[in-house]
Design a protein around this motif. Structure first.
Motif, PDB file in Angstrom:
ATOM      1  N   ASN A   1      -1.773   5.719  -3.964  1.00  0.00           N
ATOM      2  CA  ASN A   1      -3.030   6.422  -3.705  1.00  0.00           C
ATOM      3  C   ASN A   1      -3.474   6.236  -2.252  1.00  0.00           C
ATOM      4  O   ASN A   1      -3.922   7.173  -1.595  1.00  0.00           O
ATOM      5  N   VAL A   2      -3.306   5.003  -1.738  1.00  0.00           N
ATOM      6  CA  VAL A   2      -3.745   4.699  -0.367  1.00  0.00           C
ATOM      7  C   VAL A   2      -2.938   5.513   0.637  1.00  0.00           C
ATOM      8  O   VAL A   2      -3.498   6.135   1.547  1.00  0.00           O
ATOM      9  N   PHE A   3      -1.611   5.519   0.468  1.00  0.00           N
ATOM     10  CA  PHE A   3      -0.752   6.291   1.376  1.00  0.00           C
ATOM     11  C   PHE A   3      -1.140   7.770   1.356  1.00  0.00           C
ATOM     12  O   PHE A   3      -1.259   8.411   2.404  1.00  0.00           O
ATOM     13  N   GLN A   4      -1.374   8.303   0.171  1.00  0.00           N
ATOM     14  CA  GLN A   4      -1.727   9.726   0.051  1.00  0.00           C
ATOM     15  C   GLN A   4      -3.087  10.014   0.705  1.00  0.00           C
ATOM     16  O   GLN A   4      -3.259  11.046   1.365  1.00  0.00           O
TER      17      GLN A   4
ATOM     18  N   PHE B   1       3.349   2.624   8.632  1.00  0.00           N
ATOM     19  CA  PHE B   1       4.170   2.785   7.421  1.00  0.00           C
ATOM     20  C   PHE B   1       5.644   2.995   7.799  1.00  0.00           C
ATOM     21  O   PHE B   1       6.543   2.603   7.063  1.00  0.00           O
ATOM     22  N   ALA B   2       5.891   3.614   8.947  1.00  0.00           N
ATOM     23  CA  ALA B   2       7.257   3.960   9.366  1.00  0.00           C
ATOM     24  C   ALA B   2       8.039   2.769   9.907  1.00  0.00           C
ATOM     25  O   ALA B   2       9.188   2.921  10.318  1.00  0.00           O
ATOM     26  N   ARG B   3       7.435   1.565   9.893  1.00  0.00           N
ATOM     27  CA  ARG B   3       8.158   0.395  10.398  1.00  0.00           C
ATOM     28  C   ARG B   3       9.248  -0.063   9.426  1.00  0.00           C
ATOM     29  O   ARG B   3      10.043  -0.930   9.746  1.00  0.00           O
ATOM     30  N   ASN B   4       9.288   0.517   8.261  1.00  0.00           N
ATOM     31  CA  ASN B   4      10.296   0.165   7.254  1.00  0.00           C
ATOM     32  C   ASN B   4      11.270   1.339   7.101  1.00  0.00           C
ATOM     33  O   ASN B   4      10.847   2.497   6.979  1.00  0.00           O
TER      34      ASN B   4
ATOM     35  N   LEU C   1       0.818  -1.219   0.000  1.00  0.00           N
ATOM     36  CA  LEU C   1       0.000   0.000   0.000  1.00  0.00           C
ATOM     37  C   LEU C   1       0.854   1.273   0.000  1.00  0.00           C
ATOM     38  O   LEU C   1       0.381   2.326  -0.392  1.00  0.00           O
ATOM     39  N   PHE C   2       2.100   1.156   0.454  1.00  0.00           N
ATOM     40  CA  PHE C   2       2.967   2.349   0.493  1.00  0.00           C
ATOM     41  C   PHE C   2       3.378   2.772  -0.917  1.00  0.00           C
ATOM     42  O   PHE C   2       3.382   3.960  -1.236  1.00  0.00           O
ATOM     43  N   GLU C   3       3.713   1.784  -1.731  1.00  0.00           N
ATOM     44  CA  GLU C   3       4.097   2.027  -3.145  1.00  0.00           C
ATOM     45  C   GLU C   3       5.113   3.161  -3.281  1.00  0.00           C
ATOM     46  O   GLU C   3       4.902   4.108  -4.049  1.00  0.00           O
ATOM     47  N   GLY C   4       6.179   3.058  -2.488  1.00  0.00           N
ATOM     48  CA  GLY C   4       7.243   4.062  -2.567  1.00  0.00           C
ATOM     49  C   GLY C   4       6.804   5.463  -2.162  1.00  0.00           C
ATOM     50  O   GLY C   4       7.436   6.456  -2.533  1.00  0.00           O
TER      51      GLY C   4
END
Length: 620
Positions: free
Chosen positions: A317-320, A344-347, A310-313
């Motif tokens: 769209n989901v992250f945004q 999301f910040a776990r990576n 879902l992050f897709e770099g």
């Protein structure tokens, strides 16, 4: 009616023995009619008459009246007070035998009877279990699964209901059904009969029960449950129906493999759509659905694979969309947005991207909106997200260490410290705990930031106050650790003076006796720095806190970890510069304890013991 019922029951006693089918059928019809008019009263009369025991002999596969007898049992078992009498009358075994019948009406009424007897009844469930009823029903579900005519769907619904009543809130019976392979069968049923709402709802309730069991997740993951649930979800308009599906999705989404399947099946798009539709509504149902959808979104992001997909770099769209929740005016969305960002910040790569793209500032703006009488859960979530960016992962590659230092520097220059410090006046332990952890990680290997914070009298005084928060062990522990960190990372005389003047020394000494080795060690290193840099300033406080006696106990205790023994000896040597503390050392048998440690299996401890012994001998 009472007289008619009494006559019917008397007649039934006679005909049950004579087996006159026509008369028997008439009696059974009268009973069913009486039950339809007043179930509870009729059931009571049936129990009082003693006729219940005769029903067992009437449940014959050959009899044309069997379905009606099973129907009567199903009706009377709707009453809680009749379930144990049904078991005691020996009805379970013949009912389970009837599950082998080829007659659809007999199967239907038998399923109803067993299901009602099992409802909230330990005795009923136990009897059905012993008679082996569950396996026969599951076999029926498998063999009838693909037939879509209304009569068959009605039977499938009854059988699903029977299994649900049989296993509801009973872990061992649910585990039994899982071992019998009920899950793939129910998933198949849902896919084939999704147009039949009664059967679909029964499947959903069954899933909800079974999904709570950890052992079920693997079986669910091997089916296409995610695809079927998302397909079903997209068709639903009514709140109640969607809520039923949510109740299945939440426990299933705790499993990482299913998280990914749900993401791939398009659940996220459904959730985002709900959020968009409900965000401005003040209806109770809409507010509840918004919360459920955004909470589920956060849960899906807890899986590493689903989160990365879902992050897709950072361009996805989901992250945004999730990012847009943070500046919204809806507290639930602000909360979910902050928690999602933390996930999301776990990576590491995601962290770098987010810090570089101004996400820190968005969270600081959110915190700023909640300083005065703010929403505690939002404060807690935003602080958690900031803390995640500072978290030391389990690997220590040099590239990651560099990233961590650069990230901290960027966050410090963005004003994170100032934003976090605004919450010093918070009286909410969860917020205090996150605030302390964030600051502690922020100053790790950041000498300038540690010195700046360590000279902040208001902060240090608040830390000393929280070091006494005995009702909140987490806050107390984090306050001690931050006090120690301020000294260890700044190595500043001014910081030590501030901590001494604020009464912090006694807490660091107490921390050296913690049950956690990491905290003991942090305290001893901080105390050694105090002794090396500002012994004169801290002398009286160290003396009144009984530091020397504590160090003696730590060295004498065989259970003390090697690093604790090592740092205790380093500290003893540093204390020799104080006349008063030196005298305390001489008054205790330190030489005996230290000389024994010269043969310690840990080389560092043994070497430090030799050095400490020399120092003690020279100074004595």
């Amino acid at each position: 009616m009472a007289d008619n019922l009494s006559d019917t029951l008397k007649k039934l006693k006679i005909t049950a023995v004579d087996r006159t089918e026509d008369t028997l059928e008439g009696c059974l019809d009268c009973l069913l009619q009486a039950l339809a008019q007043n179930n509870a009263e009729t059931s009571e009369k049936i129990q009082e008459s003693g006729i219940l025991q005769l029903f067992a002999s009437l449940l014959s596969p050959q009899s044309s009246c069997t379905a009606k007898v099973a129907n009567i049992i199903a009706e009377i078992a709707k009453n809680e007070f009749m379930r144990i009498p049904c078991v005691d009358a020996g009805l379970i075994s013949p009912l389970v035998q009837l599950l082998n019948s080829k007659d659809q009406e007999v199967l239907l009424q038998t399923g109803r009877a067993l299901g009602n007897i099992c409802y909230d009844s330990h005795e009923g469930r136990s009897a059905v279990d012993q008679a082996g009823g569950a396996q026969i029903v599951i076999d029926h579900l498998r063999s009838l699964c693909s037939i879509t005519d209304p009569a068959n769907e009605k039977l499938l619904t009854v059988f699903c209901g029977m299994l649900m009543n049989y296993s509801n809130e009973n872990d061992s019976l649910q585990a039994q059904l899982i071992n019998m392979g009920v899950i793939p069968t129910l998933v198949k049923l849902l896919g084939i009969h999704c147009q039949n709402m009664a059967l679909t709802e029964m499947c959903l309730v069954a899933f909800g029960n079974l999904a709570e069991l950890e052992s079920s997740k693997e079986q669910f993951a091997s089916t296409n449950i995610a695809e079927e649930l998302v397909k079903l979800f997209k068709k639903q308009i009514e709140h109640d129906k969607r809520e039923m599906i949510f109740e299945v999705l939440a426990p299933l989404a705790e499993n990482d493999a299913i998280k990914l399947q749900l993401v791939e099946a398009g659940l996220v798009e459904c959730l985002l759509e709900i959020v968009q539709q409900k965000v401005d509504s003040d209806k109770e149902d809409d507010i509840a659905e918004l919360k459920t959808a955004s909470d589920l979104m956060v849960l899906l992001l807890l899986g590493d694979e689903s989160m990365q997909k879902l992050f897709e770099g950072g361009k996805g769209n989901v992250f945004q969309r999730v990012l847009s929740w943070i500046p919204s005016n809806n507290h639930q969305l602000q909360l979910a947005g902050a928690l999602a960002i933390a996930n999301f910040a776990r990576n590491d790569g995601n962290c770098i991207h987010m810090v570089d793209n101004g996400i820190v500032e968005k969270l600081m703006d959110l915190l700023d909106r909640h300083v005065e009488d703010g929403n505690v859960t939002v404060q807690h979530a935003a602080l958690s997200a900031l803390r995640t960016w500072l978290f030391q992962r389990q690997h220590f590659h040099s590239s990651f260490t560099n990233y961590l230092i650069v990230n901290k520097a960027k966050m410090l220059s963005a004003g994170v410290t100032e934003a976090v410090l605004k919450f010093l006046k918070s009286e909410m332990p969860p917020v205090q705990f996150k605030l302390l952890g964030t600051l502690r990680m922020l100053i790790d290997a950041q000498a300038e930031a540690a010195e700046q914070l360590g000279k902040n009298v208001k902060l240090v005084e608040r830390l000393v106050e929280w070091c006494e928060a005995k009702d909140h062990a987490g806050v107390m522990g984090e306050s001690n650790r931050l006090l120690s960190a301020l000294i260890r990372h700044s190595k500043s005389k001014d910081v030590i003076k501030t901590i001494v003047q604020s009464g912090g020394i006694k807490h660091l000494v107490t921390m050296a006796t913690s049950e956690h080795v990491i905290m003991q060690n942090e305290a001893l290193v901080a105390l050694a720095l105090i002794a090396a840099l500002e012994l004169g300033t801290a002398e009286k406080d160290l003396e009144s806190a009984k530091l020397v006696q504590i160090l003696y106990k730590l060295l004498a205790d065989e259970r003390s970890a090697p690093e604790i023994k090592y740092n205790s000896m380093v500290l003893i040597c540093a204390l020799m510069g104080s006349e008063a503390l030196h005298k305390e050392v001489q008054d205790l048998a330190f030489l005996d304890v230290v000389s024994k440690l010269r043969s310690h299996e840990n080389k560092s401890v043994a070497q430090q013991a030799s050095l400490t012994e020399q120092r003690l001998t020279v100074e004595s």
